[in-house]
Write an enzyme that holds these catalytic residues in place. Structure first.
Site, mmCIF file in Angstrom:
data_model
loop_
_atom_site.group_PDB
_atom_site.id
_atom_site.type_symbol
_atom_site.label_atom_id
_atom_site.label_comp_id
_atom_site.label_asym_id
_atom_site.label_seq_id
_atom_site.Cartn_x
_atom_site.Cartn_y
_atom_site.Cartn_z
ATOM 1 N N GLY A 31 0.889 -1.086 -0.179
ATOM 2 C CA GLY A 31 -0.071 0.176 0.148
ATOM 3 C C GLY A 31 0.843 1.252 0.007
ATOM 4 O O GLY A 31 2.090 1.206 -0.305
ATOM 5 N N ALA A 32 0.172 2.371 0.572
ATOM 6 C CA ALA A 32 0.909 3.525 0.188
ATOM 7 C C ALA A 32 1.342 3.709 -1.170
ATOM 8 O O ALA A 32 2.516 4.128 -1.404
ATOM 9 C CB ALA A 32 2.045 3.790 1.392
ATOM 10 N N LEU A 33 0.634 3.630 -2.003
ATOM 11 C CA LEU A 33 1.001 3.524 -3.522
ATOM 12 C C LEU A 33 1.397 5.069 -3.976
ATOM 13 O O LEU A 33 1.063 5.991 -3.614
ATOM 14 C CB LEU A 33 -0.318 3.297 -4.049
ATOM 15 C CG LEU A 33 -0.971 1.816 -3.787
ATOM 16 C CD1 LEU A 33 -2.038 1.676 -4.945
ATOM 17 C CD2 LEU A 33 -0.029 0.863 -3.963
ATOM 18 N N HIS A 37 4.680 2.329 -7.834
ATOM 19 C CA HIS A 37 3.745 1.072 -8.056
ATOM 20 C C HIS A 37 2.658 1.038 -9.104
ATOM 21 O O HIS A 37 2.457 0.144 -9.672
ATOM 22 C CB HIS A 37 2.619 1.073 -6.595
ATOM 23 C CG HIS A 37 3.249 0.864 -5.532
ATOM 24 N ND1 HIS A 37 3.279 1.884 -4.384
ATOM 25 C CD2 HIS A 37 3.950 -0.314 -4.735
ATOM 26 C CE1 HIS A 37 3.965 1.200 -3.475
ATOM 27 N NE2 HIS A 37 4.360 0.074 -3.535
ATOM 28 N N GLN A 61 7.612 -9.483 7.688
ATOM 29 C CA GLN A 61 9.082 -9.023 6.977
ATOM 30 C C GLN A 61 9.728 -7.708 7.667
ATOM 31 O O GLN A 61 10.486 -7.390 7.251
ATOM 32 C CB GLN A 61 8.716 -8.835 5.658
ATOM 33 C CG GLN A 61 7.855 -7.359 5.236
ATOM 34 C CD GLN A 61 7.638 -7.673 3.811
ATOM 35 O OE1 GLN A 61 6.844 -8.135 3.193
ATOM 36 N NE2 GLN A 61 8.301 -6.582 3.154
ATOM 37 N N LYS A 151 13.972 -1.614 -7.720
ATOM 38 C CA LYS A 151 14.391 -0.721 -6.481
ATOM 39 C C LYS A 151 15.012 -1.782 -5.251
ATOM 40 O O LYS A 151 15.855 -1.701 -4.905
ATOM 41 C CB LYS A 151 13.538 0.117 -5.919
ATOM 42 C CG LYS A 151 14.079 0.858 -4.806
ATOM 43 C CD LYS A 151 13.339 2.162 -4.268
ATOM 44 C CE LYS A 151 12.001 1.840 -3.381
ATOM 45 N NZ LYS A 151 12.745 1.400 -2.172
ATOM 46 N N SER A 187 9.662 5.702 -3.244
ATOM 47 C CA SER A 187 9.512 4.680 -2.228
ATOM 48 C C SER A 187 8.019 5.138 -1.143
ATOM 49 O O SER A 187 8.027 6.308 -0.974
ATOM 50 C CB SER A 187 10.744 4.474 -1.127
ATOM 51 O OG SER A 187 10.424 4.098 -0.006
HETATM 52 O O1 PAF Z 1 8.150 -4.971 -1.900
HETATM 53 C C1 PAF Z 1 7.195 -5.061 -1.312
HETATM 54 O O2 PAF Z 1 6.299 -3.890 -1.055
HETATM 55 C C2 PAF Z 1 6.971 -6.031 -0.304
HETATM 56 O O3 PAF Z 1 8.200 -6.524 0.300
HETATM 57 C C3 PAF Z 1 6.133 -7.199 -1.078
HETATM 58 C C4 PAF Z 1 6.865 -7.716 -2.081
HETATM 59 C C5 PAF Z 1 4.920 -6.494 -1.398
HETATM 60 C C6 PAF Z 1 5.892 -8.177 -0.005
HETATM 61 O O4 PAF Z 1 4.972 -7.754 1.172
#
Ligand code: PAF
Length: 282
Positions: A31-33, A37, A61, A151, A187
């Site tokens: 998200g936070a596109l 994206h 993660q 990136k 980002s």
């Molecule tokens: O790159 C990201 O935004 C994240 O690591 C992903 C691939 C969506 C997995 O949560």
């Protein structure tokens, strides 16, 4: 555009389409596109019958709980941005944690050494969490293709590796970095920068471009040192690493190599915000 929040409904929607031979392109996001994206979404739209954008801030993660807490979230705005671009048959998948992880995910992955350096070394457990969520999304959605930005160069290599290793029938499509006019790599974390930090952040890509221009005039060690020194002098900037690596093994190099891909990867902390970027040398 459809909106799904549970595995069963999106599975039931996609299964007949896949059975008819339609292609499904997945754009996994947290998200936070931003425009980065959207470049993945546009590419997926041009190459697939149906596009699914997943929005899920994956807890497994984040090795730093503060980073997870502070990660920008704006799903309503994301959904409305996507609504303007996606077609009737496309979908957004925005599940709660229990859908992705009905039970704690205890799987551990072998990345064949690709995680030994850089992000793998600085963010222990990060790539295992990425592999958990990406393989879950592949399992739930069965995409024909999945789109990832360059990136996150090491993430891309790792996702290619696990997909091949686990025989997952999905084509991984790499998309180029999208930059702000001053060169800063797009980002979701950029919105967390203060106005002063945001100005300073443009120096990262400038230093990388200069480093590439130095490629034929300086040794690899000199280039590494120059980038690290230039950026470390800037206010509130801490260089975590700048490594120049082989683009296949991701092993840091000590001298320039011929006829092999070489990429410079950097991670910095600017105030409280961690940013990464990379540049291809050959
Ligand atoms: O790159 C990201 O935004 C994240 O690591 C992903 C691939 C969506 C997995 O949560």
């Amino acid at each position: 555009m459809h909106l799904f929040t549970d595995n069963r409904s999106i599975g039931e929607y996609l299964l007949p389409l896949l059975a008819e031979g339609k292609t499904v392109g997945l754009v996994p996001t947290m998200g936070a596109l931003h425009r980065g994206h959207l470049s993945l979404v546009n590419r997926a739209l041009s190459e697939n019958d149906v596009v699914v954008v997943s929005i899920f801030v994956n807890p497994t993660q984040f090795n730093d709980p503060n980073d997870f807490r502070r990660y920008p979230r704006n799903p309503e705005q994301d959904i409305s941005i996507l609504q303007d671009r996606m077609r009737g048959e496309d979908a957004v998948f925005h599940p709660p944690v229990e859908e992705i992880y009905p039970e704690p995910d205890t799987r551990t992955f072998d990345f064949g050494g690709l995680d030994r350096f850089m992000e793998g070394a600085y963010r222990p457990g990060h790539f295992n969490g990425v592999a958990q969520v990406v393989t879950r999304l592949f399992e739930i959605l069965n995409p024909t293709r999945a789109y990832f930005g360059e990136k996150d160069f090491q993430q891309l290599a790792i996702i290619r590796h696990i997909t091949k290793d686990l025989n997952i029938p999905v084509e991984i499509v790499a998309c180029p970095i999208v930059r702000e006019p001053d060169g800063l790599a797009m980002s979701s974390r950029n919105v967390l920068l203060t106005p002063d930090e945001r100005k300073t952040a443009a120096s990262i890509s400038r230093a990388l471009s200069r480093a590439r221009a130095m490629r034929h005039k300086a040794t690899l060690t000199e280039v590494k040192q120059w980038v690290t020194e230039q950026l470390s002098q800037l206010p509130d900037m801490e260089v975590e690493y700048f490594e120049i690596v082989d683009d296949r093994t991701l092993v840091p190099l000590s001298r320039w190599q011929k006829n092999k891909g070489t990429v410079g990867c950097i991670a910095v902390k600017l105030g409280k915000v961690r940013l990464i970027d990379n540049i291809r040398f050959s």
